[in-house]
Design an enzyme around this catalytic site. Structure first.
Site: not given
Length: 173
Positions: A40, A83
């Site tokens: 990701s 993230k």
């Protein structure tokens, strides 16, 4: 002679206990090395990369847009996530036409692959005690577009340095 052996064993045990307490304290409160699991954050981070995570600034709640953070998504997610902070408390984050806007201004995201399209049109004002996070690989990232803003208290640390693979050691923004 027997008394010397007992004293030697006591000294070793004492040293081992001190070392274990120091190691636990450093790992729990100062920094840690973690392994990236998943894609990701490609192109910035890759599966199986090892990164150093700094934790001290989390106690002062020092957070900045663009930082890569380690977080617990709470009941909305699975495991620990890596993230990038996009929206800060009280900012309006809007995603439209594949681009991200902060308070109406288009966000420059030089860390993304050219041509990256951020799907899922939305507009949200980030709550006071939260941040809005996105993965760099927007096509596969489970992030604030789907799980909502992340409480600042769920941030566990900042990724500061990739240390593995050895041929790609670099400071992380």
């Amino acid at each position: 002679m027997k008394e010397n052996i007992k004293n030697e064993i006591k000294e070793w045990l004492y040293s081992l206990v001190i070392a274990a307490v120091l190691a636990f304290t450093i790992k729990a409160f100062i920094f840690d090395i973690i392994q990236v699991s998943g894609i990701s954050m490609v192109p910035t981070l890759h599966n199986n990369d090892r990164i150093i995570v700094e934790k001290i600034s989390m106690y002062r709640k020092k957070i900045y847009r663009g930082e890569i953070v380690i977080l617990d998504p709470g009941s909305k997610g699975r495991g620990i996530y890596i993230k990038r902070i996009i929206g800060l408390p009280n900012e309006t984050v809007e995603i439209k036409d594949g681009n991200v806007y902060i308070n109406g201004d288009k966000l420059q995201e030089d860390y993304l692959e050219p041509g990256t399209y951020t799907d899922v049109d939305l507009k949200i004002t980030v709550p006071e005690d939260c941040v809005f996070v996105l993965g760099d690989n927007r096509e596969v990232s489970e992030d604030s577009r789907y799980i909502g803003p992340i409480p600042i208290k769920n941030l566990k640390g900042h990724a500061v340095l990739r240390v593995y693979p050895f041929n790609d050691i670099k400071k992380l923004r």
